[in-house]
Design a protein around this motif. Structure first.
Motif, PDB file in Angstrom:
ATOM      1  N   THR A  53      22.083  29.864 -19.671  1.00 12.83           N
ATOM      2  CA  THR A  53      23.307  30.362 -19.038  1.00 12.83           C
ATOM      3  C   THR A  53      23.914  31.520 -19.824  1.00 12.83           C
ATOM      4  OG1 THR A  53      24.650  28.682 -20.159  1.00 12.83           O
ATOM      5  CG2 THR A  53      23.834  28.151 -17.950  1.00 12.83           C
ATOM      6  N   ALA A  54      23.502  31.730 -21.062  1.00  6.50           N
ATOM      7  CA  ALA A  54      24.021  32.839 -21.857  1.00  6.50           C
ATOM      8  C   ALA A  54      23.392  34.169 -21.470  1.00  6.50           C
ATOM      9  CB  ALA A  54      23.797  32.579 -23.346  1.00  6.50           C
ATOM     10  N   VAL A  55      22.186  34.153 -20.909  1.00  4.74           N
ATOM     11  CA  VAL A  55      21.498  35.404 -20.594  1.00  4.74           C
ATOM     12  C   VAL A  55      21.153  35.540 -19.113  1.00  4.74           C
ATOM     13  CG1 VAL A  55      20.572  35.688 -22.925  1.00  4.74           C
ATOM     14  CG2 VAL A  55      19.248  34.438 -21.235  1.00  4.74           C
ATOM     15  N   CYS A  78      34.006  28.959 -13.927  1.00  3.71           N
ATOM     16  CA  CYS A  78      33.066  28.572 -12.865  1.00  3.71           C
ATOM     17  C   CYS A  78      33.174  27.107 -12.464  1.00  3.71           C
ATOM     18  CB  CYS A  78      31.629  28.851 -13.299  1.00  3.71           C
ATOM     19  SG  CYS A  78      31.265  30.574 -13.612  1.00  3.71           S
ATOM     20  N   LEU A  79      33.521  26.262 -13.418  1.00  2.00           N
ATOM     21  CA  LEU A  79      33.545  24.833 -13.140  1.00  2.00           C
ATOM     22  C   LEU A  79      34.955  24.260 -13.066  1.00  2.00           C
ATOM     23  CD1 LEU A  79      30.597  23.721 -15.465  1.00  2.00           C
ATOM     24  CD2 LEU A  79      30.520  24.223 -13.014  1.00  2.00           C
ATOM     25  N   LYS A 103      23.144  23.951 -12.319  1.00  2.00           N
ATOM     26  CA  LYS A 103      23.082  23.359 -10.979  1.00  2.00           C
ATOM     27  C   LYS A 103      23.944  24.134  -9.989  1.00  2.00           C
ATOM     28  CE  LYS A 103      21.737  18.638 -12.042  1.00  2.00           C
ATOM     29  NZ  LYS A 103      22.098  17.230 -11.921  1.00  2.00           N
ATOM     30  N   ARG A 104      25.090  24.615 -10.413  1.00  2.00           N
ATOM     31  CA  ARG A 104      25.951  25.414  -9.542  1.00  2.00           C
ATOM     32  C   ARG A 104      25.246  26.705  -9.142  1.00  2.00           C
ATOM     33  NH1 ARG A 104      31.763  26.098  -9.334  1.00  2.00           N
ATOM     34  NH2 ARG A 104      31.594  23.880  -8.959  1.00  2.00           N
ATOM     35  N   MET A 105      24.643  27.388 -10.115  1.00  2.00           N
ATOM     36  CA  MET A 105      23.957  28.646  -9.817  1.00  2.00           C
ATOM     37  C   MET A 105      22.690  28.407  -8.997  1.00  2.00           C
ATOM     38  SD  MET A 105      26.038  30.796 -10.978  1.00  2.00           S
ATOM     39  CE  MET A 105      25.132  32.297 -10.718  1.00  2.00           C
ATOM     40  N   ARG A 106      21.997  27.318  -9.256  1.00  2.00           N
ATOM     41  CA  ARG A 106      20.782  26.998  -8.491  1.00  2.00           C
ATOM     42  C   ARG A 106      21.110  26.720  -7.035  1.00  2.00           C
ATOM     43  NH1 ARG A 106      18.000  21.606 -10.017  1.00  2.00           N
ATOM     44  NH2 ARG A 106      19.658  20.910  -8.655  1.00  2.00           N
ATOM     45  N   ALA A 107      22.288  26.155  -6.783  1.00  5.59           N
ATOM     46  CA  ALA A 107      22.680  25.805  -5.418  1.00  5.59           C
ATOM     47  C   ALA A 107      23.140  27.020  -4.610  1.00  5.59           C
ATOM     48  CB  ALA A 107      23.795  24.762  -5.448  1.00  5.59           C
ATOM     49  N   TYR A 151      14.968  39.503 -13.040  1.00  6.36           N
ATOM     50  CA  TYR A 151      15.097  38.091 -13.372  1.00  6.36           C
ATOM     51  C   TYR A 151      14.801  37.297 -12.113  1.00  6.36           C
ATOM     52  CZ  TYR A 151      19.552  38.136 -10.915  1.00  6.36           C
ATOM     53  OH  TYR A 151      20.524  38.246  -9.954  1.00  6.36           O
ATOM     54  N   GLN A 152      14.407  36.058 -12.301  1.00  3.92           N
ATOM     55  CA  GLN A 152      14.176  35.210 -11.141  1.00  3.92           C
ATOM     56  C   GLN A 152      15.473  34.482 -10.817  1.00  3.92           C
ATOM     57  OE1 GLN A 152      10.890  32.509 -11.147  1.00  3.92           O
ATOM     58  NE2 GLN A 152      11.750  31.321  -9.501  1.00  3.92           N
ATOM     59  N   CYS A 153      15.871  34.585  -9.590  1.00  5.22           N
ATOM     60  CA  CYS A 153      17.077  33.920  -9.127  1.00  5.22           C
ATOM     61  C   CYS A 153      16.890  32.408  -9.240  1.00  5.22           C
ATOM     62  CB  CYS A 153      17.318  34.325  -7.675  1.00  5.22           C
ATOM     63  SG  CYS A 153      18.741  33.572  -6.935  1.00  5.22           S
ATOM     64  N   TRP A 154      17.844  31.727  -9.862  1.00  5.67           N
ATOM     65  CA  TRP A 154      17.715  30.291 -10.065  1.00  5.67           C
ATOM     66  C   TRP A 154      17.730  29.511  -8.762  1.00  5.67           C
ATOM     67  CZ3 TRP A 154      21.447  29.459 -14.770  1.00  5.67           C
ATOM     68  CH2 TRP A 154      20.830  29.959 -15.905  1.00  5.67           C
TER      69      TRP A 154
END
Length: 162
Positions: A53-55, A78-79, A103-107, A151-154
């Motif tokens: 989450t830092a990069v 964010c949370l 999990k938030r970014m992956r969703a 970068y690959q989107c989570w």
């Protein structure tokens, strides 16, 4: 220290001998500032299996240069809750905050979409100087159409299409 490193490797490898022979069995490593933790353990881990989450660009500062936001700031913004109050870091709270951010970014569905496997490699490299004028004449839509994120989107971790 060696025993701790072996235990961490056993967990991450999911019972396999190496990261590359695991054929999908190795686990994702989620955290904030993973390089610091891995350095402390004297370990490395393949970049394609790290979720830091830092990069992660969507969570980084949007200034002239990309810089990491603190886990404390990301958790608050964010949370919606506070961690590391009173100047103390609690490893469990930090771990849970990083996992919740992941999990938030992956969703979330991002606009970048799934990279095409048949994309020309030339767009991933810097353009030679002679193409600069050609690029300057392109519309923003044309430039966006030929660009790819680095970068690959989570959101692709769940194998869903964005």
């Amino acid at each position: 220290m060696k025993q701790a490193m072996r235990q961490v490797q056993d967990i991450l490898l999911n019972g396999k001998q190496s990261y590359y022979s695991s054929r999908g069995a190795a686990r994702l490593l989620v955290g904030h500032g993973l390089e610091h933790d891995l350095d402390a353990l004297g370990m490395d881990y393949p970049a394609h299996l790290k979720r830091d989450t830092a990069v992660y660009p969507p969570l980084m500062k949007t200034s002239a240069r990309l810089m990491s936001n603190s886990l404390r700031y990301l958790t608050r913004s964010c949370l919606g809750y506070d961690i590391q109050t009173g100047g103390h870091h609690h490893p469990y709270d930090d771990c849970m905050a990083a996992m919740r951010l992941y999990k938030r970014m992956r969703a979330m569905s991002h606009l970048h979409g799934r990279p095409k496997e048949d994309d020309d490699e030339s767009t991933a490299k810097a353009f030679p100087a002679w193409r600069q004028r050609e690029l300057e004449r392109m519309s923003p839509e044309e430039l966006l159409g030929m660009s790819k994120p680095d970068y690959q989107c989570w959101c692709l971790d769940d194998d869903r299409r964005c």
